[in-house]
Design an enzyme around this catalytic site. Structure first.
Site, short mmCIF file in Angstrom:
data_model
loop_
_atom_site.label_atom_id
_atom_site.label_comp_id
_atom_site.label_asym_id
_atom_site.label_seq_id
_atom_site.Cartn_x
_atom_site.Cartn_y
_atom_site.Cartn_z
N LYS A 1 0.81 -1.23 0.00
CA LYS A 1 0.00 0.00 0.00
C LYS A 1 0.84 1.28 0.00
CE LYS A 1 -4.03 -1.91 2.44
NZ LYS A 1 -4.94 -1.74 3.58
N ASP B 1 -9.68 2.92 2.97
CA ASP B 1 -9.76 2.50 4.38
C ASP B 1 -10.25 3.68 5.24
OD1 ASP B 1 -8.99 -0.11 4.02
OD2 ASP B 1 -6.87 0.25 4.46
P1 NAP Z 1 0.62 -3.37 9.71
O1 NAP Z 1 0.84 -2.12 8.93
O2 NAP Z 1 1.53 -4.53 9.53
O3 NAP Z 1 0.60 -2.94 11.29
C1 NAP Z 1 0.52 -3.93 12.25
C2 NAP Z 1 0.27 -3.32 13.63
O4 NAP Z 1 0.14 -4.38 14.58
C3 NAP Z 1 1.41 -2.42 14.14
O5 NAP Z 1 0.88 -1.43 14.97
C4 NAP Z 1 2.25 -3.43 14.94
O6 NAP Z 1 3.04 -2.83 15.95
C5 NAP Z 1 1.14 -4.24 15.59
N1 NAP Z 1 1.62 -5.56 15.99
C6 NAP Z 1 1.98 -6.57 15.18
N2 NAP Z 1 2.36 -7.64 15.92
C7 NAP Z 1 2.23 -7.28 17.22
C8 NAP Z 1 2.48 -7.94 18.45
N3 NAP Z 1 2.94 -9.19 18.50
N4 NAP Z 1 2.23 -7.26 19.60
C9 NAP Z 1 1.75 -5.99 19.58
N5 NAP Z 1 1.50 -5.31 18.42
C10 NAP Z 1 1.76 -5.95 17.26
O7 NAP Z 1 -0.86 -3.95 9.44
P2 NAP Z 1 -2.16 -3.12 9.03
O8 NAP Z 1 -2.31 -3.07 7.57
O9 NAP Z 1 -2.17 -1.86 9.80
O10 NAP Z 1 -3.32 -4.09 9.55
C11 NAP Z 1 -3.62 -4.19 10.93
C12 NAP Z 1 -4.88 -5.02 11.11
O11 NAP Z 1 -6.01 -4.31 10.56
C13 NAP Z 1 -4.84 -6.37 10.41
O12 NAP Z 1 -5.36 -7.32 11.29
C14 NAP Z 1 -5.76 -6.21 9.22
O13 NAP Z 1 -6.41 -7.42 8.89
C15 NAP Z 1 -6.77 -5.20 9.74
N6 NAP Z 1 -7.39 -4.41 8.67
C16 NAP Z 1 -8.75 -4.50 8.51
C17 NAP Z 1 -9.37 -3.75 7.53
C18 NAP Z 1 -10.86 -3.86 7.36
O14 NAP Z 1 -11.38 -3.44 6.31
N7 NAP Z 1 -11.59 -4.36 8.33
C19 NAP Z 1 -8.64 -2.90 6.69
C20 NAP Z 1 -7.25 -2.82 6.89
C21 NAP Z 1 -6.63 -3.59 7.88
P3 NAP Z 1 4.55 -2.34 15.63
O15 NAP Z 1 4.41 -0.99 14.98
O16 NAP Z 1 5.18 -2.29 16.96
O17 NAP Z 1 5.16 -3.38 14.71
#
Ligand code: NAP
Length: 277
Positions: free
Chosen positions: A69, A106
């Site tokens: 993205k 989003d």
């Molecule tokens: P991302 O950019 O990879 O960010 C991941 C986030 O999770 C970061 O804040 C990361 O913290 C944290 N994290 C990962 N592993 C962790 C752990 N073990 N302990 C604590 N924090 C942890 O992913 P993203 O695109 O933002 O997506 C995040 C979630 O939103 C996903 O589950 C995705 O499926 C969901 N989502 C849903 C929609 C929807 O339409 N419903 C749309 C977009 C995303 P750090 O910064 O410390 O690594």
């Protein structure tokens, strides 16, 4: 019927096999009677620019998902305000002027989902968990909905600070550790971390440290209840998962491509069918 004038919309990401978007979008295309087909294409970073430009130039477009993205935001010629502010693009299409247009739906998706869940969020005190791509879109959406204050808690403090600086302005503050939240109250807590995707994951928040929580929203969706939503409902908080946001962001993408309202009910039914399998 697919013909030589059918527009091709593609989801580009790595991996894409798990995605529900093809079923949701093709159901929407069928319901709306638009001449398009939506496919998912596994795409490495080296092919992203070629796919985006080629699809857009052929009159189509698509969505971009993890991990591309941010890279996609740099590819588009005409980024929306949401793309510029979040630094991420999840929707692109070719314009009549030959340029590649991009949006981050989003932001619209989370705004519509929030309104469906809590009504008007203006003035609310919000705790946002996470600082990745979804958290950036959520923060922008919350601020556009004129919430009062957003506290951001993330595993990596520096990432939270960067997000607050880039998007948050004076209404965002960074929380260094969960204990700092002791005794505080929030109208809404949003989980935008990946914690909960796997059944073994712990909840990203210990609700017990807080004094009061009005509602909890997880961006994670699926047939299984996430650890965050289990913790929230054990604490007696009204909750929702990310299914509505998924449908609303897909609807906003549909509206970018077809310039007409998306058939929301057909999209919800398609998601329901996928989740029940
Ligand atoms: P991302 O950019 O990879 O960010 C991941 C986030 O999770 C970061 O804040 C990361 O913290 C944290 N994290 C990962 N592993 C962790 C752990 N073990 N302990 C604590 N924090 C942890 O992913 P993203 O695109 O933002 O997506 C995040 C979630 O939103 C996903 O589950 C995705 O499926 C969901 N989502 C849903 C929609 C929807 O339409 N419903 C749309 C977009 C995303 P750090 O910064 O410390 O690594």
């Amino acid at each position: 019927m697919i013909s030589s004038s059918t527009r091709v919309l593609a989801l580009l990401g790595d991996p894409v096999r798990h995605s529900m978007s093809p079923e949701i979008q093709n159901a929407a295309f069928g319901e709306a009677g638009v001449d398009g087909v939506y496919v998912a294409l596994q795409c490495g970073v080296e092919d992203l620019v070629g796919f985006m430009r080629g699809l857009a130039r052929a009159g189509g477009g698509g969505n971009v998902t993890l991990p591309h993205k941010e890279k996609a935001a740099a590819v588009v010629d005409a980024p929306s305000d949401a793309v510029r502010r979040t630094g991420a693009c999840n929707t692109f299409w070719g314009g009549p002027d030959g340029r590649v247009y991009g949006d981050n739906t989003d932001v619209a998706g989370v705004r519509r989902a929030l309104r469906a869940f809590v009504g008007d969020p203006a003035g609310m005190r919000v705790l946002l968990l996470g600082a990745g791509g979804a958290a950036r879109a959520t923060l922008m959406g919350l601020l556009e909905e004129r919430v009062g204050e957003v506290a951001i808690l993330n595993r990596s403090l520096e990432r939270a600070r960067a997000v607050a600086r880039r998007i948050g302005g004076h209404r965002a503050r960074v929380v260094q550790a969960t204990l700092e939240l002791r005794g505080q109250s929030f109208d809404l807590v949003v989980n935008a971390t990946r914690l909960g995707l796997s059944p073994e994951d712990p909840s990203p928040l210990d609700f017990e440290v807080l004094d009061r929580v009005g509602a909890a929203m997880d961006l994670i969706y699926g047939a299984r209840t996430s650890s965050f939503l289990r913790a929230a409902s054990d604490y007696g908080v009204r909750c929702t998962d990310g299914a509505d946001m998924l449908v609303f962001q897909g609807a906003a993408s549909f509206e970018c491509w077809w310039d007409r309202p998306a058939p929301l009910e057909a999209m919800r039914r398609a998601l329901g069918r996928v989740l029940s399998r």
